[in-house]
Design an enzyme around this catalytic site. Structure first.
Site, PDB file in Angstrom:
ATOM      1  N   TYR A 121       0.833  -1.190   0.000  1.00 43.32           N
ATOM      2  CA  TYR A 121       0.000   0.000   0.000  1.00 43.32           C
ATOM      3  C   TYR A 121       0.874   1.249   0.000  1.00 43.32           C
ATOM      4  CZ  TYR A 121      -3.812   3.149   0.785  1.00 43.32           C
ATOM      5  OH  TYR A 121      -4.730   4.167   0.619  1.00 43.32           O
ATOM      6  N   GLN A 183     -10.914   0.011   0.526  1.00 48.16           N
ATOM      7  CA  GLN A 183     -11.301  -0.778  -0.652  1.00 48.16           C
ATOM      8  C   GLN A 183     -10.095  -1.453  -1.295  1.00 48.16           C
ATOM      9  OE1 GLN A 183     -11.719   2.457  -0.139  1.00 48.16           O
ATOM     10  NE2 GLN A 183     -11.302   3.705  -1.949  1.00 48.16           N
ATOM     11  N   ASN A 206      -3.524   5.652   6.172  1.00 47.77           N
ATOM     12  CA  ASN A 206      -4.309   6.415   7.159  1.00 47.77           C
ATOM     13  C   ASN A 206      -5.128   5.458   8.025  1.00 47.77           C
ATOM     14  OD1 ASN A 206      -6.526   5.589   5.669  1.00 47.77           O
ATOM     15  ND2 ASN A 206      -6.733   7.539   4.584  1.00 47.77           N
ATOM     16  N   SER A 229       6.162   8.160  14.413  1.00 47.80           N
ATOM     17  CA  SER A 229       7.614   7.981  14.339  1.00 47.80           C
ATOM     18  C   SER A 229       8.321   8.662  15.523  1.00 47.80           C
ATOM     19  CB  SER A 229       8.098   8.577  13.017  1.00 47.80           C
ATOM     20  OG  SER A 229       9.391   8.139  12.716  1.00 47.80           O
ATOM     21  N   GLN A 251      12.639  14.720  12.590  1.00 54.56           N
ATOM     22  CA  GLN A 251      11.629  13.787  13.086  1.00 54.56           C
ATOM     23  C   GLN A 251      10.293  14.482  13.282  1.00 54.56           C
ATOM     24  OE1 GLN A 251      12.627  10.747  13.196  1.00 54.56           O
ATOM     25  NE2 GLN A 251      10.536  10.083  13.564  1.00 54.56           N
ATOM     26  N   HIS A 254       7.514  15.081  10.555  1.00 60.07           N
ATOM     27  CA  HIS A 254       6.711  13.981   9.994  1.00 60.07           C
ATOM     28  C   HIS A 254       5.227  14.170  10.258  1.00 60.07           C
ATOM     29  CE1 HIS A 254       9.084  11.014   7.966  1.00 60.07           C
ATOM     30  NE2 HIS A 254      10.013  11.065   8.883  1.00 60.07           N
ATOM     31  N   GLU A 319      12.367   3.924  18.168  1.00 58.77           N
ATOM     32  CA  GLU A 319      12.441   3.489  16.764  1.00 58.77           C
ATOM     33  C   GLU A 319      13.822   3.837  16.180  1.00 58.77           C
ATOM     34  OE1 GLU A 319       9.820   5.736  14.291  1.00 58.77           O
ATOM     35  OE2 GLU A 319       9.990   4.374  12.582  1.00 58.77           O
ATOM     36  N   HIS A 320      14.227   5.109  16.344  1.00 56.65           N
ATOM     37  CA  HIS A 320      15.539   5.556  15.861  1.00 56.65           C
ATOM     38  C   HIS A 320      16.363   6.060  17.040  1.00 56.65           C
ATOM     39  CE1 HIS A 320      12.644   6.532  12.545  1.00 56.65           C
ATOM     40  NE2 HIS A 320      13.548   5.920  11.818  1.00 56.65           N
ATOM     41  N   ASP A 353      17.098   6.719   6.388  1.00 55.58           N
ATOM     42  CA  ASP A 353      15.760   6.874   5.809  1.00 55.58           C
ATOM     43  C   ASP A 353      15.783   6.689   4.301  1.00 55.58           C
ATOM     44  OD1 ASP A 353      14.657   7.466   8.245  1.00 55.58           O
ATOM     45  OD2 ASP A 353      14.619   9.645   7.947  1.00 55.58           O
ATOM     46  N   GLU A 407       0.968 -38.353  27.482  1.00 49.22           N
ATOM     47  CA  GLU A 407       0.013 -37.254  27.279  1.00 49.22           C
ATOM     48  C   GLU A 407      -1.416 -37.767  27.049  1.00 49.22           C
ATOM     49  OE1 GLU A 407       1.633 -34.668  24.239  1.00 49.22           O
ATOM     50  OE2 GLU A 407       3.231 -33.982  25.594  1.00 49.22           O
ATOM     51  N   HIS A 412      -2.112 -41.237  18.972  1.00 52.53           N
ATOM     52  CA  HIS A 412      -0.779 -40.895  18.486  1.00 52.53           C
ATOM     53  C   HIS A 412       0.160 -42.108  18.620  1.00 52.53           C
ATOM     54  CE1 HIS A 412      -2.287 -36.827  18.553  1.00 52.53           C
ATOM     55  NE2 HIS A 412      -1.126 -36.318  18.181  1.00 52.53           N
TER      56      HIS A 412
END
Lengths: 427, 427
Positions: A121, A183, A206, A229, A251, A254, A319-320, A353, A407, A412
């Site tokens: 996506y 969709q 989104n 982020s 940062q 963003h 994250e960073h 990045d 068991e 088995h």
């Protein structure tokens, strides 16, 4: 920026965006509609939400060629070099099948095979990042995925951004559909007349897209649902305030939920960075977004020692992480939890990045404690294979039968014992 | 068992158990309660639901020693041998850090590090399988996880089954708590006075446990939420009906939602297996469960060719696949999607369930298309590291800045450009 003393229990105010309950109802309706009406539903939603009246969803070869022809040559070179770096580093991650011989001509195997089909996506508008196309597509292609597809919402003129088409071509993708939102996710998960279903969906989006990914999870695999982020910077008195401030703002630009944290042993640096951030903010095109981010989720902490800073980072699992200190490499060895680590003042986050070759899709919201950035492993699966010869079976089956009976799984035990009747020894 | 002609679109009636909405309310209450009241809540729920009035949650060394001393010596040997096989094969899966040199003394790295702490849920009563203790614990320990913890609900006498304690000891685990259900999952995710929080929770459980795992997902990592177990067997006229029937029933005895499918090119075998299943069912201790499973989710399909059988398997993507044909190894190479493959008549599924060394925690419900069984990878995370020297930065930053501006992220461009002012070259 606010400056605080670093305490032992650093806890950031994080406002993770709440999934909107109204959106969920819409998303479920859209998915049902696409499963029932296929392409027709896709055309209808694309007209309604993207304002584009389409008669065909697939991007044509002519559109691809035109985008490429129109595009700045220097930028094509930059994207190609970035793609080559990403390809080379991800190729290092490829794993080989394990062939493990056992006694009696028996063996076990661990087969590593690519997924059949993956959908990526790509958001629309200004969030259509060509770098994300490379970061998502290349690991899948390096893994050997047979079919990698892009979906992305068109502008009202029925087109996708040239930069997305060019990045797709550089990555090596030719199957691209003009459809976005829930969709598009429904089409990837269930298939329509135009779009065959895939096995895994990756890429940012989104809240409609995120909710749709959650809904189809299980039917197909999905990558992480990323939070906002974040960056944490550890710096000492050797760091330059203007550079640190620029990195915090990279940062913050963003989105307004992004988080920028500096942990420093130098009070002087803390104060300089704080004023630098204010000075540079006023010059930034995305000032409004960056300012909101800094005000709500920006922090400068003064640490008593670099050890205390490291402990805080291991608690945050950012994250960073940038380390701009006298001996950044030494310090980096003490970091247990971070998505990606950038060492020294010449390795600021945008190096990773865009360009170095590592992946920029990374775990947010402290999940670096237990999860990893996007990688080749995300596009393969492992299958174990067991072959026991007759001789091996004869040696081992009594143990297997005893463990099964421990068991209380008599069936088995009988399964392995059923072979004991002497009926010949085919296979 | 019903016998049908294999058609091109094989679609099994699968009734996946629905999560109970009432349970969800209870589970959320339990989690809130444990977060608020810690151990006190654990003691309260353990008394209420397990009928055990405890004053301490942790299994003592004395209890471990007693269980081991009481246990059958031969079974201890069997479990030790199974554990050794699992350990050896999973050790083959361990990966090394990637060190990737770049030009100008720069480098990128891919660090692979174990999770700090993992919790393993072991169900109570007859579902307390020592083999599952080994299959979940050993990959975590081989990965290098520092702390592996077991939680399991006690019987009303306040004890855990000897088999679980013995398997834990053989695996190498000493931190075990007598607590089960949603309260155990809450304790692992959030921590209490007695139980420190972990980073990942694995292991099977009832619907309360599965719902609780979903609820804490994000706070901690979880393994898959497994669906009912399944087997598909491909067999030709060389297979023995009694063996195939025994293998189908070994699957069916797990629970009434388990699914057993035979796809065969031999009508004779189909009919023989069908009557063998009925004959063997009457002799099975868990007849009632196995019969319900066979009646609802058992199928024998007659295929026109082995190729058609392979296509059907690739569509089904079964958890377990047995191949009992003239040339099973050849045929196995055409299988794209299966959790684990068992080759030939002497490699029936229990060989892998208990002993061969492969993992028995496998993807169900067609998710073998895109996911894998439990493995060492599930207990590590990967961190990328980027180091650019000053020379490397000087060469590359203009490209990085251009790519950032292509995405309208001016702050990113300024971050790399901020270094260009000549301020010396520390790091």
């Amino acid at each position: 920026m606010r400056i605080e003393k670093l305490t032992n229990t650093i806890s950031l105010l994080r406002s993770v965006e709440q999934a909107n309950a109204d959106h969920l109802t819409t998303v479920r309706e859209v998915i049902t509609d696409v499963r029932k009406n296929g392409d027709l539903a896709l055309f209808r939603y694309t007209e309604k939400w993207d304002g584009a009246k389409l008669t065909s969803l697939k991007v044509t070869k002519e559109e691809m060629d035109e985008a490429y022809a129109n595009f700045d040559r220097q930028l094509i070179g930059d994207l190609e070099e970035a793609a080559a770096n990403i390809r080379v580093f991800h190729t290092e991650q490829v794993r080989k099948q394990i062939d493990f011989p056992l006694a009696n001509n028996s063996y076990i195997q661990y087969k590593i095979s690519p997924l059949d089909a993956v959908g990526l996506y790509v958001p629309g508008g200004t969030a259509a990042y060509p770098s994300s196309v490379l970061m998502n597509a290349i690991p899948a292609l390096v893994a050997g995925v047979g079919r990698v597809v892009i979906v992305s919402p068109p502008s009202s003129n029925g087109k996708l951004p040239d930069s997305v088409l060019v990045a797709a071509r550089i990555a090596g993708i030719t199957e691209i559909y003009k459809v976005g939102g829930a969709q598009a996710i429904a089409a990837l998960a269930y298939g329509t007349e135009s779009i065959r279903a895939v096995d895994k969906i990756t890429g940012p989006g989104n809240s409609f897209v995120a909710l749709a990914k959650r809904e189809v999870f299980g039917r197909v695999a999905i990558d992480m649902i990323a939070g906002p982020s974040e960056i944490t910077i550890i710096a000492d008195e050797t760091a330059y305030a203007d550079e640190v401030a620029a990195d915090l703002l990279a940062q913050a630009e963003h989105d307004r939920f992004a988080s920028s944290v500096l942990i420093t042993t130098s009070e002087t640096l803390a104060e300089q960075v704080s004023s630098e951030v204010e000075r540079q903010l006023k010059l930034l095109p995305r000032e409004e977004i960056a300012r909101a981010s800094i005000e709500n989720f920006g922090y400068i902490y003064i640490a008593e020692s670099l050890e205390q800073a490291v402990d805080a980072v291991n608690e945050l699992a950012p994250e960073h992480l940038e380390i701009i200190t006298k001996q950044p490499e030494e310090l980096s060895k003490k970091i247990k939890h971070a998505g990606a680590i950038f060492i020294g003042r010449f390795s600021s986050e945008p190096v990773g990045d865009y360009f170095a070759g590592t992946n920029h899709v990374l775990p947010t919201n402290s999940t670096a404690r237990f999860s990893s950035g996007l990688c080749v492993d995300d596009f393969v699966k492992k299958t174990s294979v067991v072959y026991y010869s007759k001789e091996m079976w004869q040696e081992q089956y009594p143990k297997i039968a005893r463990l099964a009976r421990l068991e209380q799984l008599e069936g088995h035990a009988r399964s392995v014992e059923s072979r004991s009747w002497d009926k010949g020894d085919s296979q």
